[in-house]
Design a protein around this motif. Structure first.
Motif, short mmCIF file in Angstrom:
data_model
loop_
_atom_site.label_atom_id
_atom_site.label_comp_id
_atom_site.label_asym_id
_atom_site.label_seq_id
_atom_site.Cartn_x
_atom_site.Cartn_y
_atom_site.Cartn_z
N HIS A 27 0.87 -1.17 0.00
CA HIS A 27 0.00 0.00 0.00
C HIS A 27 0.92 1.22 0.00
O HIS A 27 1.72 1.40 0.92
N VAL A 28 0.80 2.05 -1.03
CA VAL A 28 1.74 3.16 -1.24
C VAL A 28 1.03 4.50 -1.11
O VAL A 28 -0.04 4.71 -1.69
N PHE A 29 1.67 5.40 -0.38
CA PHE A 29 1.21 6.77 -0.23
C PHE A 29 2.32 7.67 -0.77
O PHE A 29 3.34 7.87 -0.09
N PRO A 30 2.16 8.20 -1.99
CA PRO A 30 3.22 9.04 -2.58
C PRO A 30 3.47 10.31 -1.77
O PRO A 30 2.56 10.85 -1.14
N LYS A 31 4.70 10.77 -1.83
CA LYS A 31 5.08 12.01 -1.16
C LYS A 31 4.28 13.18 -1.75
O LYS A 31 3.87 14.08 -1.04
N GLU A 32 4.09 13.12 -3.06
CA GLU A 32 3.29 14.12 -3.78
C GLU A 32 2.30 13.35 -4.64
O GLU A 32 2.60 12.24 -5.08
N PRO A 33 1.13 13.93 -4.93
CA PRO A 33 0.19 13.22 -5.81
C PRO A 33 0.87 12.85 -7.13
O PRO A 33 1.63 13.63 -7.69
#
Length: 178
Positions: free
Chosen positions: A102-108
């Motif tokens: 599950h990945v949450f990018p630093k920026e969209p």
């Protein structure tokens, strides 16, 4: 003398830069599969195969390539996604929890489409979680064993740098021929 000092300064900065790069461990999907004799994902509980997590990667800075399956998006901007080892994962065949990040990018991230090949760099966190997302057949609940927050994302081309095929059936193959 100034040229020599400048050369030494460049050498030192290159050494420091390469030392920082060496801290990131390139991993593959097999690295995320823990031996069944390893620690279960939930301490004190008997975990089934696919839910054993690679404890030695906990908190490590890693880089892994896979295919993006958006979870939270607005238009072409993706705010969180599942990284899976093969195109079509989750649509017809949900991978084991230890094969989903599950990945949450630093920026969209400005995505070109679902199942876009990307490389993800960040600190790997372990822990089972379930996420609901919309796929071709409707709603799916996907269990992930890993999470990367504040991730750096890089686009990969379809080709030699794209994630390796996993040998499974590709449900999109028929559509790609048309």
């Amino acid at each position: 003398m100034r040229a020599r000092i400048a050369a030494v300064a460049v050498t030192i900065s290159l050494a420091v830069g390469s030392a920082g790069a060496a801290e990131t461990l390139p991993i593959g999907w097999n690295d995320l599969r823990a031996d069944i004799s390893g620690e279960p994902a939930v301490p004190g509980q008997q975990a089934e195969p696919g839910k054993h997590l690679a404890q030695d990667l906990r908190g490590r800075a890693v880089e892994i390539s896979g295919y993006m399956l958006p979870v939270d998006r607005e238009g072409d901007l993706v705010y969180e996604f599942m990284l899976v080892p093969a195109k079509g994962s989750c649509s017809h065949r949900v991978p084991a929890a230890n094969q989903v990040v599950h990945v949450f990018p630093k920026e969209p991230w400005r995505a070109r489409g679902i199942y876009e090949p990307v490389s993800v760099t960040g600190h790997l966190r372990l822990g089972l979680s379930q996420t609901q997302l919309f796929v071709l057949d409707g709603v799916a609940v996907v269990e992930s064993g890993y999470r990367v927050g504040q991730a750096k994302i890089a686009r990969l081309a379809e080709g030699p740098d794209a994630p390796p095929a996993t040998g499974g059936r590709n449900p999109w193959k028929r559509l790609q021929r048309q």
